[in-house]
Enzyme design. Structure first.
Site, mmCIF file in Angstrom:
data_model
loop_
_atom_site.group_PDB
_atom_site.id
_atom_site.type_symbol
_atom_site.label_atom_id
_atom_site.label_comp_id
_atom_site.label_asym_id
_atom_site.label_seq_id
_atom_site.Cartn_x
_atom_site.Cartn_y
_atom_site.Cartn_z
ATOM 1 N N CYS A 110 0.820 -1.214 0.000
ATOM 2 C CA CYS A 110 0.000 0.000 0.000
ATOM 3 C C CYS A 110 0.858 1.269 0.000
ATOM 4 O O CYS A 110 0.344 2.367 -0.242
ATOM 5 C CB CYS A 110 -0.921 0.003 1.208
ATOM 6 S SG CYS A 110 -2.138 -1.338 1.203
ATOM 7 N N TYR A 139 -14.010 15.942 23.884
ATOM 8 C CA TYR A 139 -14.245 17.315 23.423
ATOM 9 C C TYR A 139 -13.234 18.282 24.013
ATOM 10 O O TYR A 139 -12.961 18.292 25.212
ATOM 11 C CB TYR A 139 -15.650 17.796 23.804
ATOM 12 C CG TYR A 139 -15.786 19.302 23.685
ATOM 13 C CD1 TYR A 139 -15.660 19.917 22.443
ATOM 14 C CD2 TYR A 139 -15.996 20.098 24.807
ATOM 15 C CE1 TYR A 139 -15.758 21.296 22.325
ATOM 16 C CE2 TYR A 139 -16.098 21.480 24.690
ATOM 17 C CZ TYR A 139 -15.969 22.080 23.453
ATOM 18 O OH TYR A 139 -16.057 23.439 23.329
#
Length: 567
Positions: free
Chosen positions: A44, A437
């Protein structure tokens, strides 16, 4: 009790299975056979070697501590007898032997096994056209191919490249040629969009638009008829024209190398993949298989699928290594997660697209949003577009795809849903999924929660949306009588109202309740804002007021601009 394990294939799954097994049973013997000159490499990474981002080919063969994974490495470090340039020509299941041929000398050998592992990988799909064998026509399937491609480009003999196929490798090679080498690149695709099968048309258009801005040309809905040249490649001829090219890359998918398995009488699917159970055993309990030569279970549809990815092969290799040593490890299946970097844009997905869900028999709907990927007040932020696919009725989430200039942030959203898909999550689960968050990393209402909320609104009938792709078709149709209500403030909406008199109307969302008389009731009305939030609020207002031909454009102007729609 020691045993002899023979592994056919030495790129991804083979080495992983060999090393895992040897750690569990050091006294056992492992022989790993591969027909290629080089083994255990990251295929890849080939586009990044061609581009120059990986400077040396050995970088794709090296460990994190800079040791090249060659036969000597496996012998000295892993105690594995790795034999390159050795092809297995037959499997005798009754005698439990394989016949191996040393390619440089032609010498044949019969090797006994107690357990056998098939890690034979895949090969490029070959188009039924003339000209594939011309010098300058390449596939991207080996380190030798990578070296040949890069050498030709570096020599200055290539000014233009035609790439047949717009899947992951084809697009990554397009980026490598255009970005690092400044070549003229044209991608030819049989389907009407890039990344067919893994993205919907809106996200695909966004990705294509970005690549076109970087100089890559696309020829969609074109079938290649032949490749021509006098002594070397010169052009690709399609059903709609000609693409001049000094080099051609053929990247139209791969097929599993399962001929040995089939000849040995092992169960093989109609599409050619070796059939295995959750333990990665074939129909012969003494033979295991994995990687690109097998089919796996799709955990969303419950049906078999073919997913040739190095990451999957490595995970399967560990399962096989455990079970060779008497373990009970299982590989239950996949949801089909992927990602690709296209210049500055990350594109990723997991599970089913809307089209894939429909083909699988689901009554599905797709919800698109385009929004800022972190707190709007944080200086460094970017737009992210997500498309959530869910089943009507059950509200089951079937897939998520997205594009973003913040690729790492996008992968976080995709991976979150990928981990949930085997448990059949609902839209409510996405709306309420807990994510970390902080303003530099996310918004207080994370974009993942937002796309879940948007899907919930559509499934409950609170919101009626139209995709950017559908909007573009109607907008470009002069006879469609489309009316746009731009819910943004006058600074943003007034210029478009002036540009499209009679079709584009600027009524800020905060003024809409007092200007309902300006909204036509006898014509289709498309509500537009920056990202779709204000247009949804406007839709609620208009629906409550009795308007019935009103829809909100999903993703708003952010999605319209990203998709290159000319308004």
């Amino acid at each position: 009790m020691s045993q002899q394990v023979v592994i056919i294939g030495g790129v991804a799954l083979g080495p992983k299975a060999a090393c895992r097994f040897k750690r569990l049973e050091p006294e056992s013997n492992v022989i790993m056979l591969d027909r290629s000159p080089r083994i255990s490499y990251g295929g890849c990474g080939i586009p990044y070697y061609v581009s120059g981002e990986v400077s040396e080919i050995t970088g794709l063969q090296s460990t994190a501590f800079h040791m090249v994974r060659n036969p000597e490495f496996f012998r000295d470090v892993k105690d594995v007898d790795a034999r390159n340039e050795t092809e297995v020509t037959a499997i005798d299941r009754a005698a439990k032997t394989v016949t191996a041929k040393h390619l440089p000398t032609g010498r044949e050998e019969t090797i006994p096994y107690d357990k056998l592992v098939l890690a034979m990988g895949s090969r490029p799909r070959r188009l039924p056209i003339a000209g594939l064998d011309l010098p300058g026509v390449h596939t991207v399937d080996s380190l030798e191919a990578a070296e040949s491609i890069k050498a030709a480009v570096a020599a200055g003999s290539v000014g233009s490249v035609a790439i047949i196929g717009s899947g992951f490798i084809g697009l990554e090679m397009a980026v490598a040629f255009a970005d690092m080498w400044g070549l003229e690149v044209t991608v030819i695709e049989l389907f009407d969009q890039i990344l067919p099968g893994v993205t919907g048309p809106t996200l695909s258009t966004m990705a294509r638009k970005h690549m076109e801005e970087k100089g890559v040309a696309f020829r969609l809905s074109e079938q290649v008829a032949r490749i021509e040249g006098n002594g070397k490649v010169e052009r690709v001829v399609t059903d709609k024209g000609v693409v001049e090219a000094d080099m051609v890359i053929v990247s139209v998918g791969v097929v599993p190398n399962a001929e040995l398995a089939k000849a040995a009488g092992l169960a093989v699917s109609e599409r050619g993949g070796v059939l295995v159970n959750e333990h990665m055993r074939t129909s012969d309990p003494d033979i295991y298989a994995g990687g690109d030569c097998v089919e796996v279970k799709n955990l969303v549809t419950g049906q078999p699928m073919y997913l040739p990815l190095g990451s999957m092969a490595n995970r399967q290799g560990r399962v096989i290594g455990d079970n060779l040593a008497g373990g009970d490890a299982r590989f239950t299946g996949v949801v089909g997660s992927w990602c690709v970097k296209l210049f500055d844009l990350g594109v990723a997905g997991t599970g089913l697209t809307l089209a894939g869900a429909t083909r699988a028999g689901f009554d599905a709907v797709a919800t698109h949003i385009t929004a800022i990927d972190r707190a709007h007040f944080y200086p460094e932020h970017g737009l992210m577009s997500l498309e959530l696919v869910a089943e009507r009725g059950t509200r089951r989430v079937l897939g998520l795809q997205g594009v973003s200039v913040m690729g790492d942030a996008l992968i976080g959203k995709i991976n979150t849903v990928a981990a949930m898909l085997p448990q059949k999550p609902t839209v409510s689960d996405i709306s309420n999924v807990e994510v970390a968050y902080s303003p530099p990393f996310a918004a207080a209402m994370d974009i993942l929660n937002t796309v879940g909320n948007a899907a919930d609104n559509i499934l409950t009938g609170q919101n009626k949306g139209i995709s950017v792709t559908e909007f573009a078709k109607l907008w470009d149709d002069a006879d469609s009588n489309v009316q746009v209500i731009d819910c943004r403030e006058n600074l943003q909406g007034a210029p478009l109202e002036a540009k499209h008199p009679g079709r584009w109307h600027n009524i800020p969302q905060g003024q809409l309740r007092h200007r309902l008389q300006e909204v036509p009731k006898d014509k289709p009305v498309f509500l537009m804002c920056n990202t779709g939030a204000r247009s949804y609020e406007a839709l609620v207002t208009l629906t409550d007021a009795g308007f019935t031909q009103v829809v909100s454009v999903e993703g708003g102007m952010a999605a319209v601009n990203a998709a290159g729609v000319d308004v």
